[in-house]
Design a protein around this motif. Structure first.
Motif, PDB file in Angstrom:
ATOM      1  N   UNK A 237       0.820  -1.226   0.000  1.00  0.00           N
ATOM      2  CA  UNK A 237       0.000   0.000   0.000  1.00  0.00           C
ATOM      3  C   UNK A 237       0.851   1.272   0.000  1.00  0.00           C
ATOM      4  N   UNK A 238       1.862   1.352   0.888  1.00  0.00           N
ATOM      5  CA  UNK A 238       2.624   2.597   1.000  1.00  0.00           C
ATOM      6  C   UNK A 238       4.066   2.478   0.528  1.00  0.00           C
ATOM      7  N   UNK A 239       4.556   1.262   0.325  1.00  0.00           N
ATOM      8  CA  UNK A 239       5.908   1.058  -0.159  1.00  0.00           C
ATOM      9  C   UNK A 239       6.985   1.056   0.908  1.00  0.00           C
ATOM     10  N   UNK A 240       6.601   1.252   2.170  1.00  0.00           N
ATOM     11  CA  UNK A 240       7.587   1.260   3.246  1.00  0.00           C
ATOM     12  C   UNK A 240       8.133  -0.148   3.475  1.00  0.00           C
ATOM     13  N   UNK A 241       9.362  -0.204   3.963  1.00  0.00           N
ATOM     14  CA  UNK A 241       9.977  -1.497   4.247  1.00  0.00           C
ATOM     15  C   UNK A 241       9.281  -2.157   5.432  1.00  0.00           C
ATOM     16  N   UNK A 242       9.044  -3.449   5.309  1.00  0.00           N
ATOM     17  CA  UNK A 242       8.423  -4.223   6.382  1.00  0.00           C
ATOM     18  C   UNK A 242       9.407  -5.288   6.867  1.00  0.00           C
ATOM     19  N   UNK A 243       8.939  -6.120   7.795  1.00  0.00           N
ATOM     20  CA  UNK A 243       9.770  -7.205   8.308  1.00  0.00           C
ATOM     21  C   UNK A 243       9.740  -8.419   7.377  1.00  0.00           C
TER      22      UNK A 243
END
Length: 279
Positions: A237-243
């Motif tokens: 959805x937002x493109x932020x890095x996740x785990x």
């Protein structure tokens, strides 16, 4: 594989693990399996506690392999070791983790297969009435799966192993109850008394074969496999890095070559796992 075809491989076991290992290795590697008589793997540790296991499962499997080669000769051996307890990722659930090692002294290779399964009957309980014992036995898959009776949890003062008969189970229980009031019952996790565990050992053996067949693109040695991961899969959805895992690190234990390969199962992570979208 040509590296192993027609070679003899020792299966270092006391508890009939060849039932889960031999056919897989023979069919897929072309080896001839040999099970030595009177190889006492209990010296390296017992699940029932008479002999404490001093090392982790992989080290213990390695020690079994080396001891078997010392006693019986040859240059190719496999040995397995299991651990039971809380699942490393799923809370409040028991699991069976099986490791199996192939040690090739001729080529200097050590390759390890693994299986982690939620399919296990690993359990123990204090019981004071036969009805409670009967209920536990049924839940554990008795009599196909063996049971152990003790005077109390973790005690080896009075210990009966490998019970697979209702009459014998009741006879021992009644005898022990007269002495102690209540007894401790647990599942016998030795492979020959636990078909569920034997199945997981078979899965670990299949994983071992898959690793053996995975050759290093640099030196062609077997065992080129995932040894680490990189996290940071972007949120859908937002493109932020996740785990979430973005890349798997494949490496060769022989020449040190390694490659970072993209996660083949997904390129983005669900927003519910994103720290930005779902803080």
């Amino acid at each position: 594989m040509d590296h192993f075809k027609n070679r003899s491989v020792i299966i270092a076991t006391k508890h009939r693990k060849e039932a889960a290992i031999a056919q897989v290795l023979e069919a897929q590697l072309g080896v001839k399996t040999v099970v030595p008589e009177q190889f006492d793997t209990d010296q390296f540790g017992t699940f029932s506690g008479e002999v404490e296991r001093k090392d982790d499962p992989i080290t213990t499997a390695r020690v079994k392999c080396m001891k078997a080669l010392e006693l019986f000769g040859g240059d190719l051996v496999v040995a397995s070791e299991g651990s039971f307890g809380a699942h490393p990722e799923v809370p409040m659930v028991q699991s069976d983790e099986e490791w199996i090692m192939l040690l090739d002294r001729k080529n200097g290779w050590e390759i390890v297969g693994r299986a982690l399964s939620l399919e296990t009957n690993f359990a123990g309980r204090a019981v004071a009435e036969y009805e409670g014992l009967e209920r536990f036995a049924q839940e554990a898959g008795f009599p196909d799966h063996g049971l152990i009776l003790r005077d109390k949890e973790n005690s080896i003062a009075q210990l009966y192993k490998g019970i697979q008969d209702w009459g014998i189970l009741q006879e021992i229980f009644e005898k022990m109850r007269k002495e102690h009031g209540s007894i401790w019952v647990e599942t016998d996790m030795r492979a020959l008394y636990n078909p569920t565990r034997m199945k997981v050992i078979g899965q670990a053996t299949q994983n071992l074969v898959e690793r053996i067949k995975s050759l290093c693109p640099q030196c062609a040695a077997p065992g080129f496999w995932i040894h680490n991961v990189e996290r940071g899969l972007p949120c859908a959805q937002c493109g932020a890095a996740t785990h979430g895992i973005s890349r798997f690190i494949w490496s060769c234990q022989q020449c040190g070559h390694h490659e970072a390969r993209p996660n083949p199962d997904k390129t983005v992570e669900e927003p519910m796992y994103c720290f930005q979208c779902n803080p």
